[in-house]
Design an enzyme around this catalytic site. Structure first.
Site, PDB file in Angstrom:
ATOM      1  N   CYS A 117       0.798  -1.333  -0.081  1.00 42.62           N
ATOM      2  CA  CYS A 117      -0.063  -0.141  -0.045  1.00 42.62           C
ATOM      3  C   CYS A 117       0.738   1.438  -0.089  1.00 42.62           C
ATOM      4  O   CYS A 117       1.806   1.454   1.020  1.00 42.62           O
ATOM      5  CB  CYS A 117      -0.803  -0.065   1.183  1.00 42.62           C
ATOM      6  SG  CYS A 117      -1.515   1.648   1.548  1.00 42.62           S
ATOM      7  N   ARG A 161     -14.677   0.695   4.985  1.00 39.86           N
ATOM      8  CA  ARG A 161     -13.537  -0.227   4.567  1.00 39.86           C
ATOM      9  C   ARG A 161     -12.461  -0.315   5.779  1.00 39.86           C
ATOM     10  O   ARG A 161     -12.488   0.784   6.406  1.00 39.86           O
ATOM     11  CB  ARG A 161     -12.983   0.297   3.445  1.00 39.86           C
ATOM     12  CG  ARG A 161     -14.018   0.291   2.161  1.00 39.86           C
ATOM     13  CD  ARG A 161     -12.991   0.744   1.093  1.00 39.86           C
ATOM     14  NE  ARG A 161     -12.347  -0.284   0.399  1.00 39.86           N
ATOM     15  CZ  ARG A 161     -11.108   0.069  -0.458  1.00 39.86           C
ATOM     16  NH1 ARG A 161     -10.920   1.351  -0.685  1.00 39.86           N
ATOM     17  NH2 ARG A 161     -10.352  -1.054  -0.583  1.00 39.86           N
ATOM     18  N   THR A 216      -9.174   0.196   6.068  1.00 38.69           N
ATOM     19  CA  THR A 216      -7.748   0.335   5.235  1.00 38.69           C
ATOM     20  C   THR A 216      -6.581   0.531   6.304  1.00 38.69           C
ATOM     21  O   THR A 216      -6.789   0.425   7.532  1.00 38.69           O
ATOM     22  CB  THR A 216      -8.186   1.741   4.821  1.00 38.69           C
ATOM     23  OG1 THR A 216      -8.451   2.617   5.733  1.00 38.69           O
ATOM     24  CG2 THR A 216      -9.130   1.695   3.727  1.00 38.69           C
ATOM     25  N   GLU A 262      -5.374   7.475   8.895  1.00 38.68           N
ATOM     26  CA  GLU A 262      -5.040   8.551   7.742  1.00 38.68           C
ATOM     27  C   GLU A 262      -3.503   8.709   7.763  1.00 38.68           C
ATOM     28  O   GLU A 262      -2.984   9.288   8.709  1.00 38.68           O
ATOM     29  CB  GLU A 262      -5.915   9.880   8.185  1.00 38.68           C
ATOM     30  CG  GLU A 262      -5.624  10.920   7.325  1.00 38.68           C
ATOM     31  CD  GLU A 262      -5.582  10.540   6.001  1.00 38.68           C
ATOM     32  OE1 GLU A 262      -4.386  10.725   5.092  1.00 38.68           O
ATOM     33  OE2 GLU A 262      -6.612  10.645   5.287  1.00 38.68           O
ATOM     34  N   SER A 263      -3.117   8.188   6.691  1.00 39.34           N
ATOM     35  CA  SER A 263      -1.563   8.361   6.688  1.00 39.34           C
ATOM     36  C   SER A 263      -0.897   9.761   6.644  1.00 39.34           C
ATOM     37  O   SER A 263      -0.100   9.995   7.358  1.00 39.34           O
ATOM     38  CB  SER A 263      -1.213   7.911   5.043  1.00 39.34           C
ATOM     39  OG  SER A 263      -1.467   8.624   4.078  1.00 39.34           O
ATOM     40  N   TYR A 308      -5.424   5.398  -9.042  1.00 40.00           N
ATOM     41  CA  TYR A 308      -6.567   4.687  -8.817  1.00 40.00           C
ATOM     42  C   TYR A 308      -7.916   4.701  -9.508  1.00 40.00           C
ATOM     43  O   TYR A 308      -8.637   3.623 -10.049  1.00 40.00           O
ATOM     44  CB  TYR A 308      -6.821   4.531  -7.091  1.00 40.00           C
ATOM     45  CG  TYR A 308      -5.586   3.720  -6.606  1.00 40.00           C
ATOM     46  CD1 TYR A 308      -5.908   2.843  -6.092  1.00 40.00           C
ATOM     47  CD2 TYR A 308      -4.543   4.400  -6.060  1.00 40.00           C
ATOM     48  CE1 TYR A 308      -4.822   2.010  -5.352  1.00 40.00           C
ATOM     49  CE2 TYR A 308      -3.556   3.915  -5.451  1.00 40.00           C
ATOM     50  CZ  TYR A 308      -3.817   2.564  -4.938  1.00 40.00           C
ATOM     51  OH  TYR A 308      -2.763   1.940  -4.182  1.00 40.00           O
TER      52      TYR A 308
END
Length: 342
Positions: free
Chosen positions: A54, A120, A122, A138-139, A184
């Protein structure tokens, strides 16, 4: 991929709307300033759960390595068959830090944090082993916390220097829409016009980056910032994944001389290569995106020498900004810093 609905796993997904891929918002958003303070004071409290495939997970692994937080922030790499989304430990039971409990799937961690969660499951996820909950999925927020975790001293370097913060935020937002999410949108499009719109965005953004990097070592000149490391995971995956699997076929990364050299420059930084598992990246996309690749055939690795000399030193030495606001030279190969500018 599947999702949780009121805390129950279902195999349906809700990311395609009218033939277009729509990325859901992240929902766990604890105040990152508080998290950064506790990261400094309580090493080992927070666990990072990330995927090698990812790109959003990859950002967090990069900042963790660059800030040398490996001992302070333990990591669990999720992977394996995605029978119910991501397996936390390749399908084996994993002991949840802080709880006398073992789980197999990432969505179980979500349910522990929010029993009636809908959405989802994630990655990445930052897990608080004291409060026993997810504090962020949240990255962008996680990397800000990691960056701030060692900036209690004025001599520590930061990837988000205050003088550049507004510019960093603006370019981050531009790249998120125009490139990071656009690949994406191209790959998952179910309408021709949606695909063409996304591909146009991808290459218009890459073209702008190529021009920007023709006269500067990094995106903001001589200093490396958060935005460089947000961009890098997409560049690493471009030729191997996005070019073919996501049909972003107009050009490859290696067709952009400045952008390709810039990517190799970042690759050469201490600890960066160790965050890249190209086999896991290829398997994560080709084997598990069965809607796009129904037979699970994993494409061959493109020819590209990431360790080749990049020549970006011609723009001057690499530099970082200190928490004090001063700038210093840094040796990318060792992360050893020079004296602050006077």
């Amino acid at each position: 991929m599947g999702m949780l609905v009121d805390g129950h796993w279902v195999d349906a997904d809700s990311t395609i709307v009218d033939g277009r891929f729509v990325r859901p918002d992240s929902v766990f958003c604890e105040d990152i300033g508080d998290v950064a303070e506790r990261l400094r004071a309580q090493p080992g409290r927070y666990w990072l759960i990330a995927s090698s495939s990812c790109p959003w997970s990859h950002r967090t692994l990069l900042v963790r390595a660059l800030k040398r937080l490996e001992s302070a922030v333990p990591v669990q790499i999720a992977g394996g068959e995605r029978t119910q989304g991501y397996a936390v430990a390749g399908g084996a039971p994993w002991a949840v830090p802080g709880l006398a409990l073992r789980i197999r799937h990432l969505h179980e961690l979500y349910r522990l944090s929010a029993p009636r969660y809908t959405g989802r499951a994630t990655m990445p996820v930052l897990w608080d082993s004291h409060a026993c909950k997810i504090v962020s999925n949240e990255s962008a927020r996680i990397i800000r916390a990691l960056d701030a975790a060692d900036t209690g001293a004025a001599s520590a370097f930061t990837l988000t220097p205050p003088a550049f913060r507004d510019q960093i935020d603006a370019l981050n937002a531009e790249l998120q829409v125009g490139l990071f999410n656009a690949v994406y949108r191209a790959g998952f499009a179910q309408r021709q016009d949606a695909y063409e719109e996304a591909v146009e965005s991808v290459f218009a953004t890459l073209d702008r980056l190529e021009r920007r990097l023709a006269n500067a070592r990094y995106l903001f000149g001589p200093i490396t910032t958060e935005t460089d490391w947000r961009l890098f995971p997409t560049l690493v995956r471009f030729d191997a994944i996005y070019h073919g699997h996501f049909k972003c076929t107009r050009r490859r990364l290696i067709d952009y001389p400045h952008l390709w050299a810039y990517a190799r420059d970042l690759y050469s930084w201490c600890g960066v290569a160790a965050t890249i598992d190209l086999d896991a990246i290829r398997e994560g996309y080709y084997r598990h995106d069965r809607n796009l690749n129904p037979f699970g055939i994993i494409a061959a690795v493109p020819d590209a020498d990431w360790s080749a000399a990049h020549g970006r030193e011609r723009f001057g030495p690499a530099r970082v900004a200190l928490a004090s606001g001063q700038e210093v030279e840094i040796d990318p190969l060792t992360l050893q810093r020079g004296e602050p500018d006077r």
